[in-house]
Write a protein that holds these residues in place. Sequence first.
Motif, PDB file in Angstrom:
ATOM      1  N   HIS A  50       0.859  -0.825  -0.012  1.00 37.79           N
ATOM      2  CA  HIS A  50       0.219  -0.090  -0.116  1.00 37.79           C
ATOM      3  C   HIS A  50       0.937   1.330   0.164  1.00 37.79           C
ATOM      4  O   HIS A  50       1.394   1.816  -1.097  1.00 37.79           O
ATOM      5  CB  HIS A  50      -1.045  -0.191   0.944  1.00 37.79           C
ATOM      6  N   ILE A  51       1.646   2.177   1.163  1.00 32.82           N
ATOM      7  CA  ILE A  51       1.834   2.923   1.294  1.00 32.82           C
ATOM      8  C   ILE A  51       3.566   2.172   0.666  1.00 32.82           C
ATOM      9  O   ILE A  51       3.912   1.357   1.505  1.00 32.82           O
ATOM     10  CB  ILE A  51       2.125   3.567   2.815  1.00 32.82           C
ATOM     11  N   ARG A  52       4.221   3.126  -0.409  1.00 28.64           N
ATOM     12  CA  ARG A  52       5.187   2.825  -0.354  1.00 28.64           C
ATOM     13  C   ARG A  52       6.479   4.050   0.329  1.00 28.64           C
ATOM     14  O   ARG A  52       6.321   4.814   0.549  1.00 28.64           O
ATOM     15  CB  ARG A  52       5.590   3.106  -2.402  1.00 28.64           C
ATOM     16  N   TYR A  53       7.924   3.334   0.037  1.00 30.57           N
ATOM     17  CA  TYR A  53       8.395   3.916   1.404  1.00 30.57           C
ATOM     18  C   TYR A  53       8.765   5.111   0.314  1.00 30.57           C
ATOM     19  O   TYR A  53       8.720   6.264   0.875  1.00 30.57           O
ATOM     20  CB  TYR A  53       9.976   3.561   0.755  1.00 30.57           C
ATOM     21  N   GLN A  54       8.853   5.775  -0.983  1.00 33.32           N
ATOM     22  CA  GLN A  54       9.067   7.104  -1.526  1.00 33.32           C
ATOM     23  C   GLN A  54       7.357   7.746  -1.401  1.00 33.32           C
ATOM     24  O   GLN A  54       7.693   9.321  -1.099  1.00 33.32           O
ATOM     25  CB  GLN A  54       8.749   6.850  -3.177  1.00 33.32           C
ATOM     26  N   ASP A  55       6.478   7.239  -1.044  1.00 31.40           N
ATOM     27  CA  ASP A  55       5.687   8.167  -0.444  1.00 31.40           C
ATOM     28  C   ASP A  55       5.327   8.757   0.591  1.00 31.40           C
ATOM     29  O   ASP A  55       5.542   9.754   0.396  1.00 31.40           O
ATOM     30  CB  ASP A  55       3.925   7.376  -0.519  1.00 31.40           C
ATOM     31  N   VAL A  56       6.183   8.091   1.787  1.00 30.96           N
ATOM     32  CA  VAL A  56       6.824   9.050   2.745  1.00 30.96           C
ATOM     33  C   VAL A  56       7.702  10.114   2.721  1.00 30.96           C
ATOM     34  O   VAL A  56       7.509  10.932   3.042  1.00 30.96           O
ATOM     35  CB  VAL A  56       7.244   7.547   3.427  1.00 30.96           C
ATOM     36  N   ASP A  80      16.145   3.849   9.112  1.00 32.63           N
ATOM     37  CA  ASP A  80      16.413   4.676   7.882  1.00 32.63           C
ATOM     38  C   ASP A  80      15.056   5.981   7.870  1.00 32.63           C
ATOM     39  O   ASP A  80      15.471   7.075   7.167  1.00 32.63           O
ATOM     40  CB  ASP A  80      17.094   3.721   7.143  1.00 32.63           C
ATOM     41  N   LEU A  81      14.202   5.180   7.048  1.00 31.39           N
ATOM     42  CA  LEU A  81      13.180   5.679   6.623  1.00 31.39           C
ATOM     43  C   LEU A  81      12.548   6.873   7.186  1.00 31.39           C
ATOM     44  O   LEU A  81      12.690   8.082   7.732  1.00 31.39           O
ATOM     45  CB  LEU A  81      12.058   5.410   6.486  1.00 31.39           C
ATOM     46  N   VAL A  82      12.526   6.448   8.725  1.00 28.05           N
ATOM     47  CA  VAL A  82      12.110   7.928   9.791  1.00 28.05           C
ATOM     48  C   VAL A  82      13.309   8.448  10.617  1.00 28.05           C
ATOM     49  O   VAL A  82      12.753   9.955  10.329  1.00 28.05           O
ATOM     50  CB  VAL A  82      11.773   6.626  11.593  1.00 28.05           C
ATOM     51  N   LEU A  83      13.977   8.316  10.411  1.00 33.90           N
ATOM     52  CA  LEU A  83      15.518   9.128  10.783  1.00 33.90           C
ATOM     53  C   LEU A  83      15.402  10.055   9.394  1.00 33.90           C
ATOM     54  O   LEU A  83      15.686  11.342  10.400  1.00 33.90           O
ATOM     55  CB  LEU A  83      16.074   8.482  10.782  1.00 33.90           C
TER      56      LEU A  83
END
Length: 239
Positions: A50-56, A80-83
Amino acid sequence: MTRLSVNINKIATLRNSRGGDNPNVLKVALDCERFGAQGITVHPRPDERHIRYQDVYDLKEVVTTEFNIEGNPSERKFIDLVLATKPDQVTLVPDALGAITSNAGWDTITNRNLLTELIQEFKKENIRVSVFVDPDPNMVEGAKICGADRVELYTEPYAAHYFENRQKAVIPFVLAAEKAKEVGMGLNAGHDLSLDNLRFLKQCIPWMDEVSIGHALISDALYLGLENTIQMYLRELEL
């Protein structure tokens, strides 16, 4: 005031089913904010179903209300995405790989060392940390010991038994919420909350900081319209 954060995972699921960009998750997020939502929640999973990392990354650039990223920190990619995006809040959820949806909270006692290390890493970047827990005062207290700022109560059991006996169904959640207040933690709630059961939960736990709602809200919006639906959920939180 209990804030409404809209989980837009289901919008991404619909988009991904055709492989294009309709509906556009950024537009929906901005519309949710425009219609009164006080936060946007996403829960990226490793398979990006559903949500892609690029979406974030893209959402971080446009969301102006509170941005909340949920997920299992078992993979470094999520950490790493959150940071990298530094949301207002990260909610740590122990969902199994491939799970359809989250179905249990953390054992904050058994996982104390892991959670403590993760929470410290996020808080160094001034990211508020919430830990997803079952309605158990011991798990709430364990999250406090780990250094979490908030807990999010896993409300599926409340929703599942609401129509059988709502007074009985809510008792464990009130006890867990009281423990959170006692130890000085913020309090969120989420999973299967709906127009049917939200008001009663709010009446019983008026000090909740935030509810995160996705599936029911997006489903209601198919019939009622997104703007009207968000306003209806906000009214359920007004006491």
